[in-house]
Design an enzyme around this catalytic site. Sequence first.
Site, short mmCIF file in Angstrom:
data_model
loop_
_atom_site.label_atom_id
_atom_site.label_comp_id
_atom_site.label_asym_id
_atom_site.label_seq_id
_atom_site.Cartn_x
_atom_site.Cartn_y
_atom_site.Cartn_z
N ARG A 191 -94.61 -50.26 -52.39
CA ARG A 191 -95.32 -50.48 -51.13
C ARG A 191 -95.20 -49.22 -50.26
O ARG A 191 -94.29 -49.09 -49.44
CB ARG A 191 -94.76 -51.70 -50.40
CG ARG A 191 -95.72 -52.23 -49.33
CD ARG A 191 -95.02 -52.94 -48.22
NE ARG A 191 -94.28 -54.09 -48.68
CZ ARG A 191 -93.04 -54.35 -48.32
NH1 ARG A 191 -92.39 -53.56 -47.50
NH2 ARG A 191 -92.43 -55.41 -48.79
N HIS A 208 -84.96 -47.87 -39.91
CA HIS A 208 -83.61 -48.46 -39.93
C HIS A 208 -82.53 -47.36 -39.90
O HIS A 208 -82.77 -46.24 -40.31
CB HIS A 208 -83.37 -49.22 -41.23
CG HIS A 208 -84.20 -50.46 -41.42
ND1 HIS A 208 -85.15 -50.91 -40.55
CD2 HIS A 208 -84.18 -51.36 -42.44
CE1 HIS A 208 -85.68 -52.03 -41.02
NE2 HIS A 208 -85.12 -52.32 -42.17
N PRO A 261 -84.45 -45.86 -44.84
CA PRO A 261 -84.05 -44.75 -45.71
C PRO A 261 -83.14 -45.26 -46.83
O PRO A 261 -82.20 -45.99 -46.57
CB PRO A 261 -83.30 -43.80 -44.77
CG PRO A 261 -82.91 -44.62 -43.59
CD PRO A 261 -83.91 -45.73 -43.48
N GLU A 317 -92.61 -56.76 -39.55
CA GLU A 317 -92.63 -56.54 -41.00
C GLU A 317 -93.62 -57.54 -41.59
O GLU A 317 -93.25 -58.57 -42.13
CB GLU A 317 -91.24 -56.67 -41.62
CG GLU A 317 -90.31 -55.53 -41.22
CD GLU A 317 -89.03 -55.44 -42.04
OE1 GLU A 317 -88.96 -56.06 -43.12
OE2 GLU A 317 -88.11 -54.74 -41.59
N ASN A 358 -81.65 -54.61 -37.15
CA ASN A 358 -82.59 -55.29 -38.03
C ASN A 358 -81.96 -56.48 -38.75
O ASN A 358 -80.86 -56.38 -39.29
CB ASN A 358 -83.11 -54.29 -39.08
CG ASN A 358 -84.18 -54.89 -39.96
OD1 ASN A 358 -85.25 -55.26 -39.48
ND2 ASN A 358 -83.89 -55.00 -41.25
N GLU A 359 -82.69 -57.58 -38.81
CA GLU A 359 -82.30 -58.79 -39.55
C GLU A 359 -80.79 -59.02 -39.50
O GLU A 359 -80.10 -58.99 -40.53
CB GLU A 359 -82.82 -58.71 -40.99
CG GLU A 359 -84.35 -58.64 -41.00
CD GLU A 359 -85.00 -58.61 -42.39
OE1 GLU A 359 -84.28 -58.55 -43.40
OE2 GLU A 359 -86.24 -58.65 -42.46
N LYS A 403 -93.42 -62.27 -44.05
CA LYS A 403 -94.22 -61.63 -45.10
C LYS A 403 -94.92 -62.72 -45.89
O LYS A 403 -94.59 -63.89 -45.79
CB LYS A 403 -93.32 -60.82 -46.02
CG LYS A 403 -92.49 -59.80 -45.26
CD LYS A 403 -91.91 -58.73 -46.14
CE LYS A 403 -90.92 -57.89 -45.37
NZ LYS A 403 -91.09 -56.46 -45.52
#
Length: 604
Positions: A339, A69, A35, A276, A157-158, A240
């Site tokens: 995307r 997220h 978001p 991802e 995340n990450e 990716k």
Amino acid sequence: MSNILFVLFLFLGNSTSNLKYRELPRFWTNTGFCPIGNVSQVLLSQDEEINIRLIGSLPNNGIKRVRIHWLLDLVEFSHYREHEIPVFDFEKLDKLMDSLDDSGLRVGFELMGNPSGIFKNNSMWKMWDELVFQIGKRYIDRYGPFKIRDWRFESWNEPDLTTYNKLNFTLPDYMKYLDSLKFGLSAASRNPYSSTHVSLSGPAGLFKNIKHHLLCWGILEECNKNVTKCPFDILTFHRKGESGGASQIYFGGKQLLKEIFGKFPNLRALKISNNEADPVSGWSTPRDFQGDVRYAVKLVNTVLLHWKAKLMDDEFKNLESISHDNAFLSYHPFEFNQRTLFARFQMNKSQPIYSEFIVKPVYVALGLLGNLGSYAGDLEEQKILDNKIKILKTVGALNTKLPNFLAWLIVATKNTEQKYSFNVLVENPSNATFALLIETVEPETTDPAWIWNRYDRPSYPERKFLELMRMYEGPKIAQHTLINENLMKISCELRSPAIALIRLCSDRIEPPPKVFDLRFTFVHNMEILLTWKEGFLRERCVKTYEIFQKDSNENWTMISRNLEIPFLYFFYYPVKGDVRGEYKVRGVDMFGRSGEFSDVIKVK
Ligand SMILES: *[C@@H]1O[C@H](CO)[C@@H](O)[C@H](O)[C@H]1NC(C)=O
Ligand SMILES: *[C@@H]1O[C@H](CO)[C@@H](O)[C@H](O)[C@H]1NC(C)=O
Ligand SMILES: *[C@@H]1O[C@H](CO)[C@@H](O)[C@H](O)[C@H]1NC(C)=O
Ligand SMILES: *[C@@H]1O[C@H](CO)[C@@H](O)[C@H](O)[C@H]1NC(C)=O
Ligand SMILES: *[C@@H]1O[C@H](CO)[C@@H](O)[C@H](O)[C@H]1NC(C)=O
Ligand SMILES: *[C@@H]1O[C@H](CO)[C@@H](O)[C@H](O)[C@H]1NC(C)=O
Ligand SMILES: *[C@@H]1O[C@H](CO)[C@@H](O)[C@H](O)[C@H]1NC(C)=O
């Protein structure tokens, strides 16, 4: 444009085919997003509601799960009750989870965020234990263990990126945080009657240079010491493409897994997921290819490469899933080119402001994949001049004398336009009746961005223009015919880059089932989005839907007219008259047989 012929041979007799079919798990049916902006405002907005409704509207769970997220930023800390047990306000989170659940979607629940800023430092473990326990318990109670087993809770995340590591975890903190997640989820899933295994994925790592990515590499080192003590059921990583190629995603993943398994051989026991797996990083950077058929082809190609890898590569043997990070909401002036699955038009000049959504070819492609059979052969490739044609053959069931259902996916990956003719030769030695349908996604004819560009990219498309763009949404019906001879030749044209799905159905397959859970969402007071559900069909022969509205004369009118409605949604904006009234929907299959009507709903 050259015209090149290839021939596909479909034999329906006793299967003497030497093609080896294997169960085809739907490992690609995941999307995700972050978001952007005020988390609760964005996630609970009407635009997000429509986004979610549409995401959940592909048949056969074409998209099944949405990974999000910062979900914990929807939670508010309220107060402490006795024994310093924190009490949280879950109202906003409930609202979003209900919206996803209503749309038939499962959640990729990333346990990241800071409810009301309650985490003041990186070592408040009890708080993590409690928060995660309460979340797990709450949603198992709310939706039942069956659905929650299908969620994917995931760690932060990450975590090695400073933009994400807001709590400043060091490796020891991070490992304790993971212990808390594991502890909280397993405590939540224990109950006196049954126990549900609630899975935890992670570390959602980028796994760049070990010096800079201490957390994700560090936890893997720890996991390798004793895999049963590893907090993760599924090892997740992000790879990716670099310049937009599907093969870059695959090779990047393969290289990383080689490195991981080389260093930490015990981790081969874990399931893995590239959650991802996008052609190029930076979702919001506008790229022409992301607006049109090229992105659809890349996504399908990514799926095919991972299917091949799952069968052939040791590294991908335990591939649990791949996910596409493409559930974002696009913004002006990049309506089509970010995307995303849909183009969003924010109608700022209207009172009140609302948004219109146009479906992009990538969504349509995922819809076509939803119709694949449960068993697939190896990926076949044919080189035709300088183009690669990929073919995936699937069937609905194994070891049947006569197949009832075949679905063949054909992908022409080359980006430069080229026209192909192909013939499908169907040999049917039995006297069973079959119908054949070929649906395609191609440049121009199934490309709303193309028509938008040709009309000078209106920022606020009028009704007529919206309808025009929707006419271009696809898929296109390239062929639809009954197989009523023992040997039939069906010709088809394809413009590269393209995706085609050939479905062949026997009339022994049941007519369409009754659809259910018909709902409406207001786009504005003159337009509604209708959505409905259909049970999972292993051999799906539904072609379209018919939508009826009861008018003021008590007459039912078919408002879908002669439109093809391949998926489980319909935007309705009556020329004159009213969206108010009663609605019902039924499916129609490739033989023209219709299913029972859904229950009637009333829009007031
Ligand atoms: C986000 O939006 C909500 C609802 O509009 C508001 O209450 C809240 O203060 C906003 N949060 C931030 C950080 O701006
Ligand atoms: C972290 O913050 C909590 C809450 O303010 C406090 O009780 C605790 O002592 C702090 N821990 C450290 C290591 O600073
Ligand atoms: C993390 O570090 C930043 C920069 O040093 C600091 O501003 C912030 O308050 C820290 N956050 C927490 C939760 O400790
Ligand atoms: C790994 O951990 C499990 C669970 O704690 C334990 O039972 C097992 O003995 C450990 N294995 C090794 C090789 O240390
Ligand atoms: C409509 O408003 C949004 C902000 O609410 C803005 O980002 C967008 O650019 C506007 N659209 C147009 C076409 O100006
Ligand atoms: C053709 O259909 C008849 C009955 O309609 C059946 O008895 C016969 O076995 C079928 N023949 C073949 C070759 O399937
Ligand atoms: C509604 O149905 C009635 C009876 O079936 C028919 O006579 C009438 O013409 C219909 N009205 C409209 C507007 O189609």
